[in-house]
Design an enzyme around this catalytic site. Structure first.
Site, PDB file in Angstrom:
ATOM      1  N   SER A   1       0.859  -1.188   0.000  1.00  0.00           N
ATOM      2  CA  SER A   1       0.000   0.000   0.000  1.00  0.00           C
ATOM      3  C   SER A   1       0.889   1.230   0.000  1.00  0.00           C
ATOM      4  O   SER A   1       1.978   1.205   0.595  1.00  0.00           O
ATOM      5  CB  SER A   1      -0.878   0.019   1.250  1.00  0.00           C
TER       6      SER A   1
ATOM      7  N   TYR B   1      -2.664  -0.653   9.969  1.00  0.00           N
ATOM      8  CA  TYR B   1      -2.626  -1.048   8.549  1.00  0.00           C
ATOM      9  C   TYR B   1      -1.256  -0.721   7.945  1.00  0.00           C
ATOM     10  O   TYR B   1      -0.656  -1.552   7.265  1.00  0.00           O
ATOM     11  CB  TYR B   1      -3.742  -0.322   7.798  1.00  0.00           C
TER      12      TYR B   1
HETATM   13  P1  NAP Z   1     -11.358  -5.888  -1.350  1.00  0.00           P
HETATM   14  O1  NAP Z   1     -12.146  -5.305  -2.446  1.00  0.00           O
HETATM   15  O2  NAP Z   1     -11.837  -5.765   0.050  1.00  0.00           O
HETATM   16  O3  NAP Z   1     -11.067  -7.435  -1.675  1.00  0.00           O
HETATM   17  C1  NAP Z   1     -10.310  -8.163  -0.738  1.00  0.00           C
HETATM   18  C2  NAP Z   1     -10.011  -9.534  -1.261  1.00  0.00           C
HETATM   19  O4  NAP Z   1      -9.228 -10.195  -0.269  1.00  0.00           O
HETATM   20  C3  NAP Z   1     -11.260 -10.372  -1.483  1.00  0.00           C
HETATM   21  O5  NAP Z   1     -11.031 -11.257  -2.546  1.00  0.00           O
HETATM   22  C4  NAP Z   1     -11.388 -11.111  -0.155  1.00  0.00           C
HETATM   23  O6  NAP Z   1     -12.040 -12.367  -0.232  1.00  0.00           O
HETATM   24  C5  NAP Z   1      -9.930 -11.351   0.188  1.00  0.00           C
HETATM   25  N1  NAP Z   1      -9.767 -11.546   1.624  1.00  0.00           N
HETATM   26  C6  NAP Z   1     -10.069 -10.696   2.635  1.00  0.00           C
HETATM   27  N2  NAP Z   1      -9.809 -11.283   3.826  1.00  0.00           N
HETATM   28  C7  NAP Z   1      -9.363 -12.529   3.545  1.00  0.00           C
HETATM   29  C8  NAP Z   1      -8.944 -13.628   4.334  1.00  0.00           C
HETATM   30  N3  NAP Z   1      -8.960 -13.567   5.663  1.00  0.00           N
HETATM   31  N4  NAP Z   1      -8.560 -14.749   3.697  1.00  0.00           N
HETATM   32  C9  NAP Z   1      -8.546 -14.837   2.362  1.00  0.00           C
HETATM   33  N5  NAP Z   1      -8.935 -13.836   1.549  1.00  0.00           N
HETATM   34  C10 NAP Z   1      -9.336 -12.697   2.145  1.00  0.00           C
HETATM   35  O7  NAP Z   1      -9.891  -5.242  -1.336  1.00  0.00           O
HETATM   36  P2  NAP Z   1      -8.985  -4.612  -2.500  1.00  0.00           P
HETATM   37  O8  NAP Z   1      -9.166  -3.156  -2.445  1.00  0.00           O
HETATM   38  O9  NAP Z   1      -9.158  -5.345  -3.766  1.00  0.00           O
HETATM   39  O10 NAP Z   1      -7.547  -4.905  -1.865  1.00  0.00           O
HETATM   40  C11 NAP Z   1      -6.657  -5.885  -2.366  1.00  0.00           C
HETATM   41  C12 NAP Z   1      -5.284  -5.615  -1.784  1.00  0.00           C
HETATM   42  O11 NAP Z   1      -4.862  -4.294  -2.139  1.00  0.00           O
HETATM   43  C13 NAP Z   1      -5.257  -5.664  -0.249  1.00  0.00           C
HETATM   44  O12 NAP Z   1      -4.054  -6.254   0.184  1.00  0.00           O
HETATM   45  C14 NAP Z   1      -5.296  -4.194   0.136  1.00  0.00           C
HETATM   46  O13 NAP Z   1      -4.734  -3.983   1.412  1.00  0.00           O
HETATM   47  C15 NAP Z   1      -4.497  -3.573  -0.985  1.00  0.00           C
HETATM   48  N6  NAP Z   1      -4.741  -2.143  -1.204  1.00  0.00           N
HETATM   49  C16 NAP Z   1      -5.963  -1.673  -1.589  1.00  0.00           C
HETATM   50  C17 NAP Z   1      -6.133  -0.305  -1.795  1.00  0.00           C
HETATM   51  C18 NAP Z   1      -7.440   0.292  -2.217  1.00  0.00           C
HETATM   52  O14 NAP Z   1      -7.554   1.543  -2.221  1.00  0.00           O
HETATM   53  N7  NAP Z   1      -8.433  -0.488  -2.623  1.00  0.00           N
HETATM   54  C19 NAP Z   1      -5.046   0.568  -1.608  1.00  0.00           C
HETATM   55  C20 NAP Z   1      -3.829   0.052  -1.214  1.00  0.00           C
HETATM   56  C21 NAP Z   1      -3.675  -1.309  -1.024  1.00  0.00           C
HETATM   57  P3  NAP Z   1     -13.659 -12.530   0.013  1.00  0.00           P
HETATM   58  O15 NAP Z   1     -14.285 -11.894  -1.210  1.00  0.00           O
HETATM   59  O16 NAP Z   1     -13.895 -13.972   0.081  1.00  0.00           O
HETATM   60  O17 NAP Z   1     -13.969 -11.756   1.251  1.00  0.00           O
END
Ligand code: NAP
Length: 246
Positions: free
Chosen positions: A141, A155
């Site tokens: 991130s 985080y």
């Molecule tokens: P998201 O929309 O909340 O999707 C999260 C994904 O991770 C889903 O596929 C979810 O599975 C899975 N997940 C959550 N908890 C889990 C667990 N305990 N075991 C296995 N799978 C799990 O998040 P996203 O925004 O796509 O984020 C993806 C990555 O990018 C993360 O590491 C996040 O920290 C990082 N990130 C995101 C942003 C942003 O602005 N969106 C910015 C910086 C970094 P389920 O669908 O089954 O719940």
């Protein structure tokens, strides 16, 4: 369209958001793709359907990142099903945002288990199957490097831990021709951080390009990093955040 022909990838948290975009994109470039999910079985199966429509093999695996045995089993299942493992994308993550006085030890342990320990477990298991050309890419991130508001300490701690791990692992695995890198998204429109969410205007105000990224903005670079073209890049991180940290 065939940078990854013959390769096998595993994407953790591939059911939604950035992970789903990465899974689709890897398949589009020719890889067979396994993906894990925690709760969203239907969404994970839908992504597998799209991978198969693209002419590749797909596999969805229920594996909670907070259970080390489930992650190891997901790696083993990928190899059992597809015969090899070349690319690991450590994407699954959770976002717990609270000021320090409100954070509990349970918050700490859950965040570390899902965002950090799982990356260690998956990388260790995957590396044992990878050969020359293997790729381990973690999703960090931009908050690992710069923390612009309060409530983000836990985080940020979890994501900055991945930077040190990436560098150390790159040293361990470099002699085997396996690269290890980290990609740091900024505000990206997903369920975790919707572009219409309560805190989105504040995030846009910090950006050089004042609009949210799309999951594909992250997936495109990750897919290139998974390819042979990136062979000399290891132990490195790239921030993709519309200039928030610029
Ligand atoms: P998201 O929309 O909340 O999707 C999260 C994904 O991770 C889903 O596929 C979810 O599975 C899975 N997940 C959550 N908890 C889990 C667990 N305990 N075991 C296995 N799978 C799990 O998040 P996203 O925004 O796509 O984020 C993806 C990555 O990018 C993360 O590491 C996040 O920290 C990082 N990130 C995101 C942003 C942003 O602005 N969106 C910015 C910086 C970094 P389920 O669908 O089954 O719940």
């Amino acid at each position: 369209m065939s940078k990854l022909k013959g390769k096998v990838a595993l994407v953790t948290g591939g059911s939604r958001g950035i992970g789903a975009a990465i899974a689709r994109r890897l398949a589009h470039e020719g890889a067979n793709v396994a993906l894990t999910y925690n709760r969203s079985a239907d969404k994970a199966n839908a992504v597998v359907g799209e991978i198969e429509q693209a002419g590749r093999k797909g596999l969805s695996i229920a594996a909670d990142n907070s259970e080390a045995s489930a992650i190891k089993a997901a790696v083993q299942k990928t190899v059992a099903e597809f015969g090899q493992l070349d690319i690991l994308i450590n994407n699954a993550g959770i976002f717990v945002a609270k000021p320090i006085g409100e954070l509990t030890l349970a918050d700490f342990e859950q965040t570390i288990d899902v965002n950090v320990r799982a990356v260690f477990v998956a990388s260790q298991a995957a590396a044992s199957y990878m050969g020359e050309g293997g790729r381990i890419i973690s999703i960090g991130s931009n908050l690992a490097e710069h923390v612009p508001t309060s409530g983000l300490s836990l985080y940020s701690l979890s994501k900055s831990a991945l930077i040190g791990f990436t560098k150390g692992l790159a040293r361990d695995l470099g002699p085997r021709g396996i690269t290890v890198n980290i990609v740091h998204p900024g505000s990206t429109d997903t369920d975790m951080n919707p572009a219409s969410g309560e805190y989105s205007d504040g995030q846009r105000s910090l950006m050089a390009i004042p609009s949210y990224g799309k999951p594909d903005d992250i997936a495109g670079f990750v897919t290139w990093l998974a390819s042979e073209e990136s062979r000399f890049i290891t132990g490195a991180g790239l921030t993709i955040d519309g200039g928030t940290n610029a």
